[in-house]
Structure formats: C-alpha cells, structure tokens
Design an enzyme around this catalytic site. Structure first.
Site, PDB file in Angstrom:
ATOM      1  CE  LYS A   9      25.258  41.386   8.731  1.00  0.00           C
ATOM      2  NZ  LYS A   9      24.750  39.993   8.331  1.00  0.00           N
ATOM      3  CE1 TYR A  49      28.624  38.262  12.155  1.00  0.00           C
ATOM      4  CE2 TYR A  49      29.751  39.986  11.062  1.00  0.00           C
ATOM      5  CZ  TYR A  49      28.673  39.337  11.219  1.00  0.00           C
ATOM      6  OH  TYR A  49      27.628  40.129  10.766  1.00  0.00           O
ATOM      7  CG  PHE A  57      30.519  32.100   5.514  1.00  0.00           C
ATOM      8  CD1 PHE A  57      30.165  33.175   6.394  1.00  0.00           C
ATOM      9  CD2 PHE A  57      29.706  31.071   5.661  1.00  0.00           C
ATOM     10  CE1 PHE A  57      29.429  32.618   7.672  1.00  0.00           C
ATOM     11  CE2 PHE A  57      29.163  30.655   6.685  1.00  0.00           C
ATOM     12  CZ  PHE A  57      28.934  31.459   7.541  1.00  0.00           C
ATOM     13  NE  ARG A  85      18.718  35.405  15.305  1.00  0.00           N
ATOM     14  CZ  ARG A  85      19.897  35.049  14.654  1.00  0.00           C
ATOM     15  NH1 ARG A  85      20.860  35.999  14.424  1.00  0.00           N
ATOM     16  NH2 ARG A  85      20.037  33.868  14.024  1.00  0.00           N
ATOM     17  CB  THR A  91      20.803  33.221   8.393  1.00  0.00           C
ATOM     18  OG1 THR A  91      20.855  33.179   9.670  1.00  0.00           O
ATOM     19  CG2 THR A  91      22.075  33.821   8.000  1.00  0.00           C
ATOM     20  NE  ARG A 102      19.382  38.784   7.870  1.00  0.00           N
ATOM     21  CZ  ARG A 102      19.923  38.026   8.930  1.00  0.00           C
ATOM     22  NH1 ARG A 102      19.394  37.267   9.430  1.00  0.00           N
ATOM     23  NH2 ARG A 102      21.252  38.481   9.599  1.00  0.00           N
ATOM     24  CG  ASN A 112      22.501  38.827   5.927  1.00  0.00           C
ATOM     25  OD1 ASN A 112      23.284  39.545   6.189  1.00  0.00           O
ATOM     26  ND2 ASN A 112      22.148  37.534   6.444  1.00  0.00           N
ATOM     27  CG  HIS A 115      24.609  41.276  13.725  1.00  0.00           C
ATOM     28  ND1 HIS A 115      25.107  40.200  13.861  1.00  0.00           N
ATOM     29  CD2 HIS A 115      24.421  41.495  14.829  1.00  0.00           C
ATOM     30  CE1 HIS A 115      25.196  39.775  15.211  1.00  0.00           C
ATOM     31  NE2 HIS A 115      24.924  40.644  15.968  1.00  0.00           N
ATOM     32  CD  GLU A 126      26.244  40.071  18.987  1.00  0.00           C
ATOM     33  OE1 GLU A 126      25.302  40.569  18.819  1.00  0.00           O
ATOM     34  OE2 GLU A 126      26.834  38.837  18.603  1.00  0.00           O
TER      35      GLU A 126
END
Ligand code: IDP
Ligand code: MG
Length: 148
Positions: A9, A49, A57, A85, A91, A102, A112, A115, A126
């Site tokens: 990100k 998203y 949010f 993950r 998250t 993270r 964070n 993704h 995706e």
C-alpha cells in the site's frame, strides 16, 4: 500451484519497505509472477474493495489506497494464499504477531502497509482485476530444492 495477489500500500512504498517485503516472499520460496508499481483511481479502489463497501471505514480506505503509488504483485506456490496471509499478519497491527510484516512494520489498521488475498477465489478475482495483461511464466531452476 496456487497464486495470490499481494499489494504494498502507499504507506509501505513511502516508508521504503518494498525491498524488505519482496524479500520475505522471495526467501520463503514463493515465485514472483507479476510485479508493477502503479496508482489506482477511486473507481478502481472501490472495485477492489467492493466487499467492504458497507463498512464505516470504506471511504477512508479508498482514500488511503489512492493516496500514492502501490506495488502490485502475483506470487505463486503451495498454499500461497493462506501462507501469504500468515506472512502479512493480522489485519490490525495491534494483533499482528512480531515476525509478520504488519507485526514488524505497522501500528494502525488504517496504515497496515500491505494487502493479501483472503481466499483462492478472491485471489483469482484480484489477479484478473490488477493484471488483465496476464502474468509471467518462468521456471525456477531451484524448484526441486524447495519442493520434494
Ligand atoms: P485484510 O486487509 O487483512 O484482508 P480487511 O478486513 O479485508 O482486512 O480490510 C481491508 C483493509 O481495510 C485493511 O487491510 C485495513 O487497511 C482496512 N481496515 C479494516 N478494518 C478497519 C477498521 O476497523 N478501521 C480502519 N481501516 C480498516
Ligand atoms: Mg481483505
């Protein structure tokens, strides 16, 4: 072999974490199949998203993800969606274990850093969204040192 979509990100790019993050996936033994630095506009962010559009949010999330350059990647390997993950961590960085991306590099859930697709079906969606041009195919010459 499974593929997953991973994106660094804008905060991860600004903070100079691209090399560190690439390195963690690479050293694990996953194969890099797609890699590009890009920026996304609001409609694209909303599409990526879309499952979260009802969340309070959502607007801030779309602003965050469109606020600067991102690095989009496709990684391939055995169980790469679930393992990816785990490499990324929970998250909310308050819950992310040390040793995860993270857990090591983030403090707030809205900053964070990274993704990762949450299931194989979403990974396929995706990858199609972010890499409509397709991904690279190459053979690792050390494959048999990673897989038995
Ligand atoms: P994930 O990125 O771990 O899959 P998701 O629930 O899919 O988590 O949420 C997508 C992104 O939305 C998160 O990575 C985070 O940046 C942001 N987010 C999730 N929950 C919150 C929240 O409660 N407040 C602010 N941002 C959030
Ligand atoms: Mg998610």
């Amino acid at each position: 072999m499974e593929q997953t979509f991973i994106m660094i990100k804008p905060d991860g790019v600004q903070r100079g974490l691209v090399g560190e993050i690439l390195s963690r996936f690479e050293k694990k033994g996953f194969y890099l199949r797609g890699l590009k630095m890009t920026t996304v506009d609001r409609p694209f962010a909303e599409k990526h998203y879309e499952d979260l559009s009802a969340k309070p949010f959502f607007n801030g999330l779309c602003e965050y993800i469109t606020s600067g350059a991102v690095v989009a990647m496709v990684w391939e390997g055995k169980n790469v969606v679930t393992t990816g993950r785990k490499i990324i961590g929970a998250t909310n960085p308050s819950d992310s274990a040390p040793g995860t991306i993270r857990g090591d590099f983030a403090v707030e859930v809205g900053r964070n850093v990274i993704h990762g697709s949450d299931c194989v079906e979403n990974a396929k969606k995706e990858i199609a969204l972010w890499f409509p041009e397709g991904v690279a195919t190459w053979q690792s010459s050390v494959h048999h040192w990673i897989y038995e």
